[in-house]
Design a protein around this motif. Sequence first.
Motif, PDB file in Angstrom:
ATOM      1  N   ARG A   1       0.793  -1.177  -0.128  1.00 32.88           N
ATOM      2  CA  ARG A   1      -0.126  -0.129  -0.055  1.00 32.88           C
ATOM      3  C   ARG A   1       0.757   1.142   0.001  1.00 32.88           C
ATOM      4  NH1 ARG A   1      -2.755  -3.474   3.472  1.00 32.88           N
ATOM      5  NH2 ARG A   1      -2.216  -2.326   5.163  1.00 32.88           N
ATOM      6  N   ARG A   2       1.966   1.265   0.612  1.00 35.89           N
ATOM      7  CA  ARG A   2       2.827   2.290   0.573  1.00 35.89           C
ATOM      8  C   ARG A   2       3.664   2.602  -0.638  1.00 35.89           C
ATOM      9  NH1 ARG A   2       4.248   0.519   5.656  1.00 35.89           N
ATOM     10  NH2 ARG A   2       5.930  -0.454   4.816  1.00 35.89           N
ATOM     11  N   ALA A   3       3.925   1.431  -1.271  1.00 39.40           N
ATOM     12  CA  ALA A   3       4.918   1.335  -2.546  1.00 39.40           C
ATOM     13  C   ALA A   3       4.109   2.124  -3.837  1.00 39.40           C
ATOM     14  CB  ALA A   3       5.079  -0.071  -2.829  1.00 39.40           C
ATOM     15  N   SER A   4       2.698   1.874  -4.019  1.00 38.29           N
ATOM     16  CA  SER A   4       1.962   2.419  -4.951  1.00 38.29           C
ATOM     17  C   SER A   4       0.843   2.730  -4.742  1.00 38.29           C
ATOM     18  CB  SER A   4       2.010   1.532  -5.772  1.00 38.29           C
ATOM     19  OG  SER A   4       1.241   1.674  -7.432  1.00 38.29           O
ATOM     20  N   ASP A   5       0.072   3.568  -5.635  1.00 33.07           N
ATOM     21  CA  ASP A   5      -1.574   3.810  -5.357  1.00 33.07           C
ATOM     22  C   ASP A   5      -2.131   2.516  -6.020  1.00 33.07           C
ATOM     23  OD1 ASP A   5      -0.691   4.290  -8.026  1.00 33.07           O
ATOM     24  OD2 ASP A   5      -2.109   5.952  -8.512  1.00 33.07           O
ATOM     25  N   HIS A   6      -1.212   1.844  -6.743  1.00 34.62           N
ATOM     26  CA  HIS A   6      -2.385   0.268  -7.016  1.00 34.62           C
ATOM     27  C   HIS A   6      -1.575  -0.911  -6.269  1.00 34.62           C
ATOM     28  CE1 HIS A   6      -3.661   1.739 -10.960  1.00 34.62           C
ATOM     29  NE2 HIS A   6      -3.165   2.686 -10.708  1.00 34.62           N
ATOM     30  N   LEU A   7      -2.420  -1.827  -5.825  1.00 38.01           N
ATOM     31  CA  LEU A   7      -1.818  -3.033  -5.321  1.00 38.01           C
ATOM     32  C   LEU A   7      -1.394  -4.112  -6.422  1.00 38.01           C
ATOM     33  CD1 LEU A   7      -4.484  -3.945  -2.521  1.00 38.01           C
ATOM     34  CD2 LEU A   7      -2.473  -2.886  -2.163  1.00 38.01           C
ATOM     35  N   PRO A   8      -0.284  -4.787  -6.287  1.00 41.09           N
ATOM     36  CA  PRO A   8       0.263  -5.676  -7.003  1.00 41.09           C
ATOM     37  C   PRO A   8      -0.752  -6.878  -7.221  1.00 41.09           C
ATOM     38  CG  PRO A   8       1.606  -5.672  -5.125  1.00 41.09           C
ATOM     39  CD  PRO A   8       0.430  -4.449  -4.909  1.00 41.09           C
ATOM     40  N   LEU A   9      -0.729  -7.513  -8.386  1.00 44.92           N
ATOM     41  CA  LEU A   9      -1.395  -8.731  -8.379  1.00 44.92           C
ATOM     42  C   LEU A   9      -0.252  -9.944  -8.440  1.00 44.92           C
ATOM     43  CD1 LEU A   9      -3.854  -7.922 -11.352  1.00 44.92           C
ATOM     44  CD2 LEU A   9      -4.306  -8.394  -8.879  1.00 44.92           C
ATOM     45  N   LEU A  10      -0.813 -10.940  -8.029  1.00 46.28           N
ATOM     46  CA  LEU A  10      -0.030 -12.420  -8.045  1.00 46.28           C
ATOM     47  C   LEU A  10      -0.692 -13.333  -8.514  1.00 46.28           C
ATOM     48  CD1 LEU A  10       2.290 -13.708  -6.923  1.00 46.28           C
ATOM     49  CD2 LEU A  10       1.099 -14.462  -4.909  1.00 46.28           C
ATOM     50  N   ALA A  11      -0.223 -13.979  -9.776  1.00 50.36           N
ATOM     51  CA  ALA A  11      -0.767 -14.676 -10.521  1.00 50.36           C
ATOM     52  C   ALA A  11       0.007 -16.189 -10.373  1.00 50.36           C
ATOM     53  CB  ALA A  11      -0.758 -14.468 -11.880  1.00 50.36           C
ATOM     54  N   THR A  12      -0.708 -17.465 -10.457  1.00 48.84           N
ATOM     55  CA  THR A  12      -0.230 -18.659 -10.417  1.00 48.84           C
ATOM     56  C   THR A  12      -0.625 -19.135 -12.013  1.00 48.84           C
ATOM     57  OG1 THR A  12      -0.723 -19.042  -8.068  1.00 48.84           O
ATOM     58  CG2 THR A  12      -0.315 -21.114  -9.504  1.00 48.84           C
ATOM     59  N   LEU A  13       0.272 -19.818 -12.606  1.00 54.01           N
ATOM     60  CA  LEU A  13       0.253 -20.157 -13.805  1.00 54.01           C
ATOM     61  C   LEU A  13       0.735 -21.739 -14.058  1.00 54.01           C
ATOM     62  CD1 LEU A  13       1.853 -17.404 -15.927  1.00 54.01           C
ATOM     63  CD2 LEU A  13      -0.391 -17.636 -15.320  1.00 54.01           C
ATOM     64  N   HIS A  14      -0.049 -22.318 -14.931  1.00 49.87           N
ATOM     65  CA  HIS A  14       0.318 -23.804 -15.103  1.00 49.87           C
ATOM     66  C   HIS A  14       0.694 -23.848 -16.542  1.00 49.87           C
ATOM     67  CE1 HIS A  14       0.622 -28.202 -14.872  1.00 49.87           C
ATOM     68  NE2 HIS A  14       0.017 -28.313 -16.138  1.00 49.87           N
ATOM     69  N   LEU A  15       1.826 -23.852 -17.091  1.00 50.34           N
ATOM     70  CA  LEU A  15       2.332 -23.760 -18.331  1.00 50.34           C
ATOM     71  C   LEU A  15       3.049 -25.225 -18.669  1.00 50.34           C
ATOM     72  CD1 LEU A  15       4.256 -20.314 -18.401  1.00 50.34           C
ATOM     73  CD2 LEU A  15       1.940 -20.853 -19.174  1.00 50.34           C
ATOM     74  N   ALA A  16       2.424 -25.529 -19.976  1.00 53.06           N
ATOM     75  CA  ALA A  16       2.678 -26.897 -20.595  1.00 53.06           C
ATOM     76  C   ALA A  16       4.442 -26.720 -20.808  1.00 53.06           C
ATOM     77  CB  ALA A  16       2.211 -27.302 -21.714  1.00 53.06           C
ATOM     78  N   ARG A  17       5.140 -27.645 -20.820  1.00 53.00           N
ATOM     79  CA  ARG A  17       6.604 -27.698 -21.022  1.00 53.00           C
ATOM     80  C   ARG A  17       6.638 -28.144 -22.718  1.00 53.00           C
ATOM     81  NH1 ARG A  17      10.649 -29.456 -17.223  1.00 53.00           N
ATOM     82  NH2 ARG A  17       9.588 -29.529 -15.208  1.00 53.00           N
ATOM     83  N   THR A  18       7.747 -27.189 -23.137  1.00 55.33           N
ATOM     84  CA  THR A  18       8.050 -27.349 -24.623  1.00 55.33           C
ATOM     85  C   THR A  18       8.740 -28.840 -24.835  1.00 55.33           C
ATOM     86  OG1 THR A  18       8.271 -25.086 -24.584  1.00 55.33           O
ATOM     87  CG2 THR A  18       8.950 -26.222 -26.423  1.00 55.33           C
ATOM     88  N   ALA A  19       8.194 -29.417 -25.759  1.00 54.09           N
ATOM     89  CA  ALA A  19       8.835 -30.432 -26.262  1.00 54.09           C
ATOM     90  C   ALA A  19      10.312 -30.315 -26.611  1.00 54.09           C
ATOM     91  CB  ALA A  19       7.965 -31.441 -27.433  1.00 54.09           C
ATOM     92  N   PRO A  20      11.258 -31.340 -26.371  1.00 59.81           N
ATOM     93  CA  PRO A  20      12.540 -31.285 -26.758  1.00 59.81           C
ATOM     94  C   PRO A  20      12.694 -30.970 -28.202  1.00 59.81           C
ATOM     95  CG  PRO A  20      12.261 -33.128 -25.473  1.00 59.81           C
ATOM     96  CD  PRO A  20      11.027 -32.436 -25.622  1.00 59.81           C
ATOM     97  N   GLY A  21      13.862 -30.045 -28.789  1.00 56.67           N
ATOM     98  CA  GLY A  21      13.598 -29.723 -30.083  1.00 56.67           C
ATOM     99  C   GLY A  21      12.759 -29.036 -30.783  1.00 56.67           C
ATOM    100  N   ARG A  22      11.796 -28.464 -29.894  1.00 51.76           N
ATOM    101  CA  ARG A  22      10.727 -27.791 -30.636  1.00 51.76           C
ATOM    102  C   ARG A  22      11.113 -26.381 -31.251  1.00 51.76           C
ATOM    103  NH1 ARG A  22       4.911 -25.689 -28.358  1.00 51.76           N
ATOM    104  NH2 ARG A  22       4.574 -24.698 -30.153  1.00 51.76           N
ATOM    105  N   ARG A  23      11.752 -25.736 -30.304  1.00 53.23           N
ATOM    106  CA  ARG A  23      12.245 -24.484 -30.593  1.00 53.23           C
ATOM    107  C   ARG A  23      13.979 -24.293 -31.301  1.00 53.23           C
ATOM    108  NH1 ARG A  23       9.056 -19.746 -27.774  1.00 53.23           N
ATOM    109  NH2 ARG A  23       7.574 -20.968 -27.180  1.00 53.23           N
TER     110      ARG A  23
END
Length: 97
Positions: free
Chosen positions: A75-97
Amino acid sequence: SVISDDDVDATILLGDINEWWLWGRPLRWLHRRFGFSPAVRTFPARLPLLALDRIWVHPHQSLTTVTRVNTPGARRASDHLPLLATLHLARTAPGRR
Protein backbone atom coordinates in the motif's frame (compact mmCIF):
# COMPACT_ATOMS: atom_id res chain seq x y z
CA SER A 1 -3.73 -9.97 -35.35
CA VAL A 2 -0.77 -8.32 -33.66
CA ILE A 3 -0.45 -11.22 -31.22
CA SER A 4 0.17 -14.47 -33.06
CA ASP A 5 -0.09 -18.09 -31.90
CA ASP A 6 2.73 -19.17 -34.22
CA ASP A 7 5.30 -21.27 -32.33
CA VAL A 8 4.31 -19.82 -28.94
CA ASP A 9 3.64 -21.89 -25.84
CA ALA A 10 1.99 -19.04 -23.95
CA THR A 11 1.33 -15.33 -24.24
CA ILE A 12 1.11 -13.26 -21.07
CA LEU A 13 -0.20 -9.70 -20.98
CA LEU A 14 -0.31 -7.89 -17.68
CA GLY A 15 -0.23 -4.43 -16.24
CA ASP A 16 -2.12 -1.32 -15.30
CA ILE A 17 -4.71 -1.26 -18.08
CA ASN A 18 -6.34 1.85 -16.58
CA GLU A 19 -9.64 1.01 -18.24
CA TRP A 20 -12.34 2.53 -16.04
CA TRP A 21 -15.28 1.29 -18.13
CA LEU A 22 -15.96 -2.41 -17.65
CA TRP A 23 -17.26 -2.73 -21.23
CA GLY A 24 -14.84 -0.26 -22.81
CA ARG A 25 -13.41 -1.10 -26.22
CA PRO A 26 -9.91 -2.09 -24.97
CA LEU A 27 -11.31 -4.60 -22.46
CA ARG A 28 -13.72 -6.03 -25.03
CA TRP A 29 -10.84 -6.61 -27.47
CA LEU A 30 -8.63 -8.17 -24.80
CA HIS A 31 -11.44 -10.43 -23.57
CA ARG A 32 -12.10 -11.61 -27.15
CA ARG A 33 -8.41 -12.45 -27.60
CA PHE A 34 -7.55 -13.88 -24.17
CA GLY A 35 -10.86 -14.69 -22.48
CA PHE A 36 -12.11 -12.94 -19.39
CA SER A 37 -9.54 -11.80 -16.87
CA PRO A 38 -10.27 -12.03 -13.18
CA ALA A 39 -11.32 -8.54 -12.06
CA VAL A 40 -9.39 -8.19 -8.81
CA ARG A 41 -9.79 -4.80 -7.13
CA THR A 42 -6.40 -3.08 -6.86
CA PHE A 43 -7.07 0.67 -6.93
CA PRO A 44 -6.74 2.75 -4.84
CA ALA A 45 -4.29 0.73 -2.76
CA ARG A 46 -5.55 1.87 0.64
CA LEU A 47 -9.18 0.94 -0.17
CA PRO A 48 -9.31 -1.09 -3.40
CA LEU A 49 -12.54 -0.44 -5.29
CA LEU A 50 -11.59 -0.75 -8.98
CA ALA A 51 -9.96 -3.51 -11.04
CA LEU A 52 -7.60 -1.42 -13.17
CA ASP A 53 -4.76 -3.95 -13.21
CA ARG A 54 -5.19 -7.20 -15.12
CA ILE A 55 -3.42 -10.38 -16.10
CA TRP A 56 -4.35 -12.28 -19.27
CA VAL A 57 -2.80 -15.54 -20.39
CA HIS A 58 -3.30 -17.41 -23.65
CA PRO A 59 -4.16 -20.24 -23.52
CA HIS A 60 -6.64 -19.10 -20.90
CA GLN A 61 -6.59 -22.34 -18.88
CA SER A 62 -2.91 -21.67 -18.04
CA LEU A 63 -3.99 -18.97 -15.58
CA THR A 64 -5.00 -20.79 -12.40
CA THR A 65 -5.27 -17.99 -9.79
CA VAL A 66 -5.02 -14.21 -9.52
CA THR A 67 -4.91 -12.47 -6.16
CA ARG A 68 -3.87 -9.06 -4.91
CA VAL A 69 -1.02 -8.47 -2.49
CA ASN A 70 -2.54 -6.32 0.24
CA THR A 71 0.25 -5.64 2.72
CA PRO A 72 1.29 -2.38 4.41
CA GLY A 73 4.41 -2.29 2.23
CA ALA A 74 2.41 -2.79 -0.98
CA ARG A 75 0.00 0.00 0.00
CA ARG A 76 2.93 2.36 0.61
CA ALA A 77 4.80 1.40 -2.57
CA SER A 78 2.11 2.43 -5.07
CA ASP A 79 -1.41 3.73 -5.49
CA HIS A 80 -2.22 0.30 -7.03
CA LEU A 81 -1.88 -3.02 -5.23
CA PRO A 82 0.21 -5.62 -7.07
CA LEU A 83 -1.32 -8.76 -8.51
CA LEU A 84 0.05 -12.24 -7.97
CA ALA A 85 -0.76 -14.95 -10.52
CA THR A 86 -0.26 -18.69 -10.56
CA LEU A 87 0.26 -20.19 -14.00
CA HIS A 88 0.37 -23.77 -15.18
CA LEU A 89 2.38 -23.85 -18.42
CA ALA A 90 2.96 -26.95 -20.52
CA ARG A 91 6.56 -27.91 -21.09
CA THR A 92 7.98 -27.40 -24.56
CA ALA A 93 8.81 -30.64 -26.34
CA PRO A 94 12.59 -31.20 -26.80
CA GLY A 95 13.85 -29.74 -30.06
CA ARG A 96 10.68 -27.72 -30.65
CA ARG A 97 12.44 -24.36 -30.73
